[in-house]
Design a protein around this motif. Structure first.
Motif, PDB file in Angstrom:
ATOM      1  N   MET A 229       0.828  -1.206   0.000  1.00 13.25           N
ATOM      2  CA  MET A 229       0.000   0.000   0.000  1.00 13.25           C
ATOM      3  C   MET A 229       0.860   1.252   0.000  1.00 13.25           C
ATOM      4  N   GLU A 230       0.619   2.128  -0.966  1.00 10.84           N
ATOM      5  CA  GLU A 230       1.327   3.400  -1.024  1.00 10.84           C
ATOM      6  C   GLU A 230       0.799   4.341   0.062  1.00 10.84           C
ATOM      7  N   TYR A 231       1.665   5.227   0.538  1.00 11.48           N
ATOM      8  CA  TYR A 231       1.260   6.166   1.580  1.00 11.48           C
ATOM      9  C   TYR A 231       0.115   7.059   1.110  1.00 11.48           C
ATOM     10  N   VAL A 232       0.157   7.471  -0.146  1.00 11.49           N
ATOM     11  CA  VAL A 232      -0.889   8.322  -0.703  1.00 11.49           C
ATOM     12  C   VAL A 232      -2.238   7.607  -0.646  1.00 11.49           C
ATOM     13  N   ASP A 233      -2.252   6.328  -0.995  1.00 10.64           N
ATOM     14  CA  ASP A 233      -3.506   5.560  -0.965  1.00 10.64           C
ATOM     15  C   ASP A 233      -4.000   5.376   0.470  1.00 10.64           C
ATOM     16  N   ALA A 234      -3.076   5.196   1.394  1.00 11.12           N
ATOM     17  CA  ALA A 234      -3.456   4.973   2.789  1.00 11.12           C
ATOM     18  C   ALA A 234      -4.199   6.178   3.356  1.00 11.12           C
ATOM     19  N   VAL A 235      -3.653   7.381   3.147  1.00 10.17           N
ATOM     20  CA  VAL A 235      -4.310   8.559   3.718  1.00 10.17           C
ATOM     21  C   VAL A 235      -5.566   8.937   2.950  1.00 10.17           C
ATOM     22  N   ALA A 236      -5.615   8.603   1.669  1.00  7.97           N
ATOM     23  CA  ALA A 236      -6.814   8.899   0.888  1.00  7.97           C
ATOM     24  C   ALA A 236      -8.010   8.126   1.420  1.00  7.97           C
ATOM     25  N   LEU A 237      -7.778   6.931   1.954  1.00  9.77           N
ATOM     26  CA  LEU A 237      -8.845   6.171   2.604  1.00  9.77           C
ATOM     27  C   LEU A 237      -9.028   6.671   4.041  1.00  9.77           C
ATOM     28  N   GLY A 238      -8.036   6.458   4.893  1.00 10.59           N
ATOM     29  CA  GLY A 238      -7.955   7.004   6.242  1.00 10.59           C
ATOM     30  C   GLY A 238      -9.257   7.313   6.948  1.00 10.59           C
ATOM     31  N   LEU A 239      -9.411   8.566   7.336  1.00 10.96           N
ATOM     32  CA  LEU A 239     -10.565   9.039   8.089  1.00 10.96           C
ATOM     33  C   LEU A 239     -11.870   8.786   7.353  1.00 10.96           C
ATOM     34  N   ALA A 240     -11.871   8.962   6.037  1.00 13.70           N
ATOM     35  CA  ALA A 240     -13.106   8.805   5.263  1.00 13.70           C
ATOM     36  C   ALA A 240     -13.626   7.382   5.339  1.00 13.70           C
ATOM     37  N   ALA A 241     -12.752   6.401   5.151  1.00 14.23           N
ATOM     38  CA  ALA A 241     -13.190   5.007   5.185  1.00 14.23           C
ATOM     39  C   ALA A 241     -13.617   4.599   6.592  1.00 14.23           C
ATOM     40  N   GLN A 242     -12.893   5.060   7.604  1.00 13.14           N
ATOM     41  CA  GLN A 242     -13.283   4.767   8.979  1.00 13.14           C
ATOM     42  C   GLN A 242     -14.675   5.345   9.278  1.00 13.14           C
ATOM     43  N   THR A 243     -14.898   6.580   8.865  1.00 12.16           N
ATOM     44  CA  THR A 243     -16.195   7.207   9.097  1.00 12.16           C
ATOM     45  C   THR A 243     -17.300   6.425   8.409  1.00 12.16           C
ATOM     46  N   ALA A 244     -17.069   6.035   7.169  1.00 11.12           N
ATOM     47  CA  ALA A 244     -18.069   5.277   6.423  1.00 11.12           C
ATOM     48  C   ALA A 244     -18.364   3.950   7.101  1.00 11.12           C
ATOM     49  N   TRP A 245     -17.317   3.260   7.579  1.00 11.51           N
ATOM     50  CA  TRP A 245     -17.502   1.965   8.237  1.00 11.51           C
ATOM     51  C   TRP A 245     -18.332   2.107   9.512  1.00 11.51           C
ATOM     52  N   PHE A 246     -17.976   3.054  10.356  1.00 11.78           N
ATOM     53  CA  PHE A 246     -18.701   3.218  11.612  1.00 11.78           C
ATOM     54  C   PHE A 246     -20.128   3.688  11.370  1.00 11.78           C
ATOM     55  N   ALA A 247     -20.338   4.534  10.371  1.00 18.57           N
ATOM     56  CA  ALA A 247     -21.695   4.962  10.051  1.00 18.57           C
ATOM     57  C   ALA A 247     -22.547   3.776   9.613  1.00 18.57           C
ATOM     58  N   LEU A 248     -21.967   2.924   8.805  1.00 14.93           N
ATOM     59  CA  LEU A 248     -22.719   1.799   8.252  1.00 14.93           C
ATOM     60  C   LEU A 248     -22.939   0.689   9.265  1.00 14.93           C
ATOM     61  N   ARG A 249     -21.885   0.270   9.949  1.00 13.21           N
ATOM     62  CA  ARG A 249     -21.977  -0.911  10.800  1.00 13.21           C
ATOM     63  C   ARG A 249     -22.278  -0.587  12.263  1.00 13.21           C
ATOM     64  N   GLU A 250     -21.573   0.352  12.844  1.00  8.56           N
ATOM     65  CA  GLU A 250     -21.755   0.628  14.260  1.00  8.56           C
ATOM     66  C   GLU A 250     -23.046   1.416  14.523  1.00  8.56           C
ATOM     67  N   ARG A 251     -23.294   2.444  13.738  1.00  5.25           N
ATOM     68  CA  ARG A 251     -24.459   3.284  13.966  1.00  5.25           C
ATOM     69  C   ARG A 251     -25.664   2.827  13.144  1.00  5.25           C
ATOM     70  N   GLY A 252     -25.439   2.469  11.903  1.00  2.24           N
ATOM     71  CA  GLY A 252     -26.545   2.094  11.028  1.00  2.24           C
ATOM     72  C   GLY A 252     -27.014   0.669  11.163  1.00  2.24           C
ATOM     73  N   ALA A 253     -26.295  -0.154  11.937  1.00  3.00           N
ATOM     74  CA  ALA A 253     -26.674  -1.564  12.162  1.00  3.00           C
ATOM     75  C   ALA A 253     -26.945  -2.285  10.853  1.00  3.00           C
ATOM     76  N   PHE A 254     -26.095  -2.057   9.874  1.00  2.00           N
ATOM     77  CA  PHE A 254     -26.260  -2.658   8.553  1.00  2.00           C
ATOM     78  C   PHE A 254     -26.229  -4.184   8.615  1.00  2.00           C
ATOM     79  N   GLU A 255     -27.102  -4.804   7.831  1.00  2.00           N
ATOM     80  CA  GLU A 255     -27.108  -6.246   7.628  1.00  2.00           C
ATOM     81  C   GLU A 255     -27.043  -6.522   6.132  1.00  2.00           C
TER      82      GLU A 255
END
Length: 329
Positions: free
Chosen positions: A112-138
């Protein structure tokens, strides 16, 4: 070391890259030579003084950094000098060096390139928690993502699709949405119409056989939030992530009562600070999705640190079709 310095919050042009003393590591800390840092919309709010909290002055903005561990303080056991890591910080990423707590340092796959890592970073974490932790996605849920061409929106569409959702990606510029989402399976929803209150619901019902959506990841606020409430299925969950439109919506409880709708908020940094073990678990899943090719961030432009103001002007003017990343070379 070089760092963007905010001495008084204000317009982007009032801040500059300055030479400041090198950082030193203390107990429990990790010192990282930064290679890349992502430019996020909250960073713009912080350095212009519009965020809910402002760091002690002067400060270096930036919440996502990736680089190589230079040194560790006493008590640090999980990382060592030479490790490649992604950092989730409250501020301090826009510099050639950064300090982080041990639990803020997450390992990167070798490829994984450093540029790709930060491009995901906070955005991907936010999306994951919104979907699974808060949205209770199934798996099998119907998921609406507003602001689908934005950083969190891109990640949410990809993650939901990879987990088995029927995804509806909503954006006001469908051409831009197609460019950043690529071949991710989804139905596009147009937010540019004049009668959004009805047009969003009509498009959602057309795509779901009149059933509405089970989960909505809502990043825009304003009229988009109001319209989203009317497009929810029975017992649907709306997760409010941000207010990029500029208007913080107010909720009429009648909408919630009639269809048993839940509205939940997400402040991802609370998980980073209160429950870092959950962030670590999410990171493992996100890196697995990346390695499988199911999660990618569309990078619009990389710029050297000295051109940070240009990156923020692009964000502020909504001219970036994808992620903006600063490099420290």
């Amino acid at each position: 070391m070089l760092a963007v310095q905010v001495r008084t919050p204000g317009p982007v042009e009032t801040h500059a890259v300055e030479e400041v003393p090198d950082l030193t590591v203390d107990h429990g800390q990790v010192l990282v030579d930064v290679k890349a840092a992502a430019v996020n919309y909250p960073d713009l709010l912080v350095l212009t003084g519009r965020y809910q909290t402002i760091p002690p002055l002067p400060f270096t903005p930036g919440k996502d950094a990736a680089g190589v561990v230079r040194a560790v303080g006493t008590g640090v056991k999980r990382v060592k000098p030479g490790d490649r890591v992604l950092l989730h910080l409250e501020y301090g990423a826009f510099a050639t060096q950064a300090l982080a707590r041990e639990d803020q340092c997450l390992p990167l796959p070798a490829a994984m390139e450093y540029v790709d890592a930060v491009a995901l970073g906070l955005a991907a974490q936010t999306a994951w928690f919104a979907l699974r932790e808060r949205g209770a996605f199934e798996p099998g849920d119907r998921v609406l993502v507003t602001g689908a061409s934005g950083a969190v929106g891109q990640a949410a569409v990809q993650i939901a699709s990879a987990l088995g959702a029927k995804v509806l990606a909503a954006a006001s510029n469908l051409e831009r949405a197609r460019a950043v989402l690529g071949e991710t399976p989804c139905s596009l929803i147009d937010l540019s119409g004049a009668d959004l209150r009805n047009s969003l619901r009509d498009q959602v019902h057309a795509a779901t056989g009149g059933r509405g959506v089970d989960v909505a990841i809502e990043t825009l606020g304003g009229d988009a939030f109001d319209a989203t409430l009317r497009a929810m299925a029975w017992c649907g969950r709306v997760v409010s992530v941000g207010f990029a439109s500029g208007r913080v919506p107010e909720i009429k409880a009648g909408h919630l009562l009639v269809k048993n709708i839940s509205v939940l908020g997400l402040q991802w940094t609370d998980y980073r600070d209160r429950q870092p073990h959950r962030v670590e678990r999410a990171h493992e899943v996100l890196m697995d999705l990346w390695q499988r090719g199911a999660l990618r961030s569309h990078i619009f432009k990389t710029l050297p640190l000295g051109r940070f103001a240009e990156a923020f002007r692009l964000i502020d003017g909504r001219q970036a079709s994808g992620r903006l990343v600063l490099t420290m070379e």
